[in-house]
Write a protein that holds these residues in place. Structure first.
Motif, PDB file in Angstrom:
ATOM      1  N   GLU A 214       0.828  -1.205   0.000  1.00 17.59           N
ATOM      2  CA  GLU A 214       0.000   0.000   0.000  1.00 17.59           C
ATOM      3  C   GLU A 214       0.864   1.258   0.000  1.00 17.59           C
ATOM      4  N   VAL A 215       0.491   2.211  -0.835  1.00 19.93           N
ATOM      5  CA  VAL A 215       1.162   3.501  -0.874  1.00 19.93           C
ATOM      6  C   VAL A 215       0.140   4.562  -0.466  1.00 19.93           C
ATOM      7  N   THR A 216       0.282   5.100   0.737  1.00 17.40           N
ATOM      8  CA  THR A 216      -0.672   6.082   1.241  1.00 17.40           C
ATOM      9  C   THR A 216      -0.296   7.488   0.782  1.00 17.40           C
ATOM     10  N   LEU A 217      -1.249   8.406   0.914  1.00 20.86           N
ATOM     11  CA  LEU A 217      -0.994   9.800   0.563  1.00 20.86           C
ATOM     12  C   LEU A 217       0.098  10.386   1.448  1.00 20.86           C
ATOM     13  N   GLN A 218       0.094  10.015   2.728  1.00 16.32           N
ATOM     14  CA  GLN A 218       1.104  10.529   3.651  1.00 16.32           C
ATOM     15  C   GLN A 218       2.489  10.015   3.280  1.00 16.32           C
ATOM     16  N   THR A 219       2.565   8.773   2.796  1.00 13.94           N
ATOM     17  CA  THR A 219       3.848   8.240   2.338  1.00 13.94           C
ATOM     18  C   THR A 219       4.360   9.043   1.160  1.00 13.94           C
ATOM     19  N   GLY A 220       3.458   9.379   0.234  1.00 11.67           N
ATOM     20  CA  GLY A 220       3.842  10.178  -0.927  1.00 11.67           C
ATOM     21  C   GLY A 220       4.338  11.552  -0.529  1.00 11.67           C
ATOM     22  N   ILE A 221       3.638  12.193   0.425  1.00  9.30           N
ATOM     23  CA  ILE A 221       4.056  13.520   0.885  1.00  9.30           C
ATOM     24  C   ILE A 221       5.406  13.432   1.593  1.00  9.30           C
ATOM     25  N   ALA A 222       5.566  12.393   2.430  1.00  9.17           N
ATOM     26  CA  ALA A 222       6.833  12.205   3.143  1.00  9.17           C
ATOM     27  C   ALA A 222       7.978  11.999   2.157  1.00  9.17           C
ATOM     28  N   ALA A 223       7.713  11.233   1.100  1.00 13.43           N
ATOM     29  CA  ALA A 223       8.740  10.992   0.082  1.00 13.43           C
ATOM     30  C   ALA A 223       9.146  12.290  -0.588  1.00 13.43           C
ATOM     31  N   LEU A 224       8.169  13.122  -0.907  1.00 19.90           N
ATOM     32  CA  LEU A 224       8.452  14.403  -1.556  1.00 19.90           C
ATOM     33  C   LEU A 224       9.275  15.315  -0.650  1.00 19.90           C
ATOM     34  N   VAL A 225       8.894  15.371   0.626  1.00 28.04           N
ATOM     35  CA  VAL A 225       9.619  16.207   1.582  1.00 28.04           C
ATOM     36  C   VAL A 225      11.041  15.703   1.785  1.00 28.04           C
ATOM     37  N   LEU A 226      11.177  14.389   1.936  1.00 29.37           N
ATOM     38  CA  LEU A 226      12.502  13.797   2.142  1.00 29.37           C
ATOM     39  C   LEU A 226      13.436  14.071   0.976  1.00 29.37           C
ATOM     40  N   LEU A 227      12.968  13.793  -0.217  1.00 26.59           N
ATOM     41  CA  LEU A 227      13.811  13.954  -1.403  1.00 26.59           C
ATOM     42  C   LEU A 227      14.122  15.422  -1.661  1.00 26.59           C
ATOM     43  N   THR A 228      13.193  16.314  -1.300  1.00 27.30           N
ATOM     44  CA  THR A 228      13.468  17.747  -1.423  1.00 27.30           C
ATOM     45  C   THR A 228      14.593  18.137  -0.467  1.00 27.30           C
ATOM     46  N   GLY A 229      14.545  17.574   0.750  1.00 25.14           N
ATOM     47  CA  GLY A 229      15.606  17.834   1.715  1.00 25.14           C
ATOM     48  C   GLY A 229      16.955  17.335   1.232  1.00 25.14           C
ATOM     49  N   VAL A 230      16.962  16.140   0.661  1.00 22.18           N
ATOM     50  CA  VAL A 230      18.204  15.579   0.121  1.00 22.18           C
ATOM     51  C   VAL A 230      18.721  16.443  -1.027  1.00 22.18           C
ATOM     52  N   TYR A 231      17.808  16.948  -1.843  1.00 21.22           N
ATOM     53  CA  TYR A 231      18.197  17.812  -2.964  1.00 21.22           C
ATOM     54  C   TYR A 231      18.905  19.066  -2.459  1.00 21.22           C
ATOM     55  N   PHE A 232      18.373  19.680  -1.408  1.00 25.94           N
ATOM     56  CA  PHE A 232      18.993  20.877  -0.849  1.00 25.94           C
ATOM     57  C   PHE A 232      20.396  20.581  -0.329  1.00 25.94           C
ATOM     58  N   ILE A 233      20.583  19.384   0.213  1.00 28.60           N
ATOM     59  CA  ILE A 233      21.884  19.022   0.772  1.00 28.60           C
ATOM     60  C   ILE A 233      22.940  18.841  -0.310  1.00 28.60           C
ATOM     61  N   THR A 234      22.559  18.202  -1.385  1.00 33.87           N
ATOM     62  CA  THR A 234      23.557  17.796  -2.388  1.00 33.87           C
ATOM     63  C   THR A 234      23.709  18.778  -3.536  1.00 33.87           C
ATOM     64  N   THR A 235      23.002  19.897  -3.496  1.00 33.73           N
ATOM     65  CA  THR A 235      23.192  20.926  -4.520  1.00 33.73           C
ATOM     66  C   THR A 235      23.810  22.146  -3.875  1.00 33.73           C
ATOM     67  N   ARG A 236      24.855  22.595  -4.494  1.00 26.15           N
ATOM     68  CA  ARG A 236      25.556  23.756  -3.949  1.00 26.15           C
ATOM     69  C   ARG A 236      25.446  24.932  -4.897  1.00 26.15           C
ATOM     70  N   LYS A 237      25.400  26.094  -4.306  1.00 25.16           N
ATOM     71  CA  LYS A 237      25.309  27.310  -5.110  1.00 25.16           C
ATOM     72  C   LYS A 237      26.639  27.575  -5.792  1.00 25.16           C
ATOM     73  N   LYS A 238      26.582  27.745  -7.087  1.00 25.60           N
ATOM     74  CA  LYS A 238      27.798  28.010  -7.847  1.00 25.60           C
ATOM     75  C   LYS A 238      28.265  29.445  -7.613  1.00 25.60           C
ATOM     76  N   ILE A 239      29.533  29.573  -7.367  1.00 23.96           N
ATOM     77  CA  ILE A 239      30.102  30.894  -7.117  1.00 23.96           C
ATOM     78  C   ILE A 239      30.716  31.421  -8.403  1.00 23.96           C
ATOM     79  N   LYS A 240      30.204  32.555  -8.841  1.00 19.56           N
ATOM     80  CA  LYS A 240      30.710  33.154 -10.086  1.00 19.56           C
ATOM     81  C   LYS A 240      31.970  33.920  -9.799  1.00 19.56           C
ATOM     82  N   THR A 241      32.959  33.710 -10.609  1.00 16.17           N
ATOM     83  CA  THR A 241      34.244  34.423 -10.424  1.00 16.17           C
ATOM     84  C   THR A 241      34.483  35.326 -11.617  1.00 16.17           C
TER      85      THR A 241
END
Length: 246
Positions: A214-241
């Motif tokens: 079973e895939v519940t709506l809350q599981t889907g929301i949790a997945a979206l929140v989790l992966l968004t958090g992981v995305y923020f961690i592994t993407t870094r702002k590029k510094i223009k020189t």
């Protein structure tokens, strides 16, 4: 391939440590916990690996956390709360035990990633992976015998089991695990942990399609929140020189 299998005592010890963290505890206990937790949910828990990697790098290496990383950690914690607070998942002590043990497995795998990135290991990644897998295989066999598990020879396996094991050996072991060891030495540890992006999505889809999980709506929301958090961690702002000429 004609590769030298020579290894120093320190390298061999490090291979045993890495094999234990990745394969004995990280994989072995994880598979045991799947008796009590759905594969999709387990994969979502595993997607928190980048969070643990980031925190361990802060604790072990003293690496400062960027603002985007802090946002990612906050989202990860909130996502885990959504995930584990579902009533349908906390109906038994076995389920709670499985959830907890999976988190410890993710922690072991995360620490193993930080450890291997700096450890003295054989330069060739096929040799390094081979020693890790052999040592882990011996340890798993010892633990299995100690726990009095039933052993069945491969000739008595079902066709589905034979296919599953073959695919795990070729793609999960030889290809993926070797590539993982290679990347830990060539790319930043937190970037390597981005493999956690794909696993939960595939596991949830396959668990629903093949195992009728079973895939519940809350599981889907949790997945979206989790992966968004992981995305923020592994993407870094590029510094223009800007290069200033004479």
């Amino acid at each position: 391939m004609g590769l030298s299998l020579k290894i120093t005592k320190k390298q061999f010890l490090n291979c045993i440590i890495a094999g234990f963290l990745f394969l004995v505890y990280g994989n072995g206990v994880f598979i045991w916990a799947l008796r009590y937790v759905d594969s999709g949910f387990a994969a979502l828990e595993a997607s928190t690996q980048p969070l643990f990697v980031l925190l361990l790098m802060r604790l072990v290496d003293g690496k400062k956390m960027q603002k985007k990383s802090l946002i990612g950690v906050a989202l990860g914690i909130f996502g885990m709360y959504l995930l584990v607070s579902q009533k349908t998942l906390t109906t038994s002590n076995e389920t709670l035990l499985g959830m907890f043990m999976i988190l410890t497995c993710v922690l072991a795998w995360s620490y193993g990633s930080v450890f291997v990135a700096k450890a003295d290991l054989p330069k060739n990644f096929f040799v390094s992976t081979a020693y890790q897998m052999i040592s882990a295989g011996v340890l798993l066999a010892i633990f299995s015998a100690t726990c009095n598990e039933t052993w069945v020879i491969p000739t008595q396996w079902s066709v589905k089991v034979k296919w599953a094991v073959t695919l795990l050996i070729v793609f999960g072991g030889v290809v993926a695990f070797t590539a993982f060891n290679y990347l830990l030495k060539e790319v930043s540890t937190e970037k390597v942990s981005t493999s956690a992006y794909v696993n939960p999505i595939i596991a949830i889809i396959l668990g629903w399609f093949i195992l009728d999980e079973e895939v519940t709506l809350q599981t889907g929301i949790a997945a979206l929140v989790l992966l968004t958090g992981v995305y923020f961690i592994t993407t870094r702002k590029k510094i223009k020189t800007r290069v200033i000429g004479n």
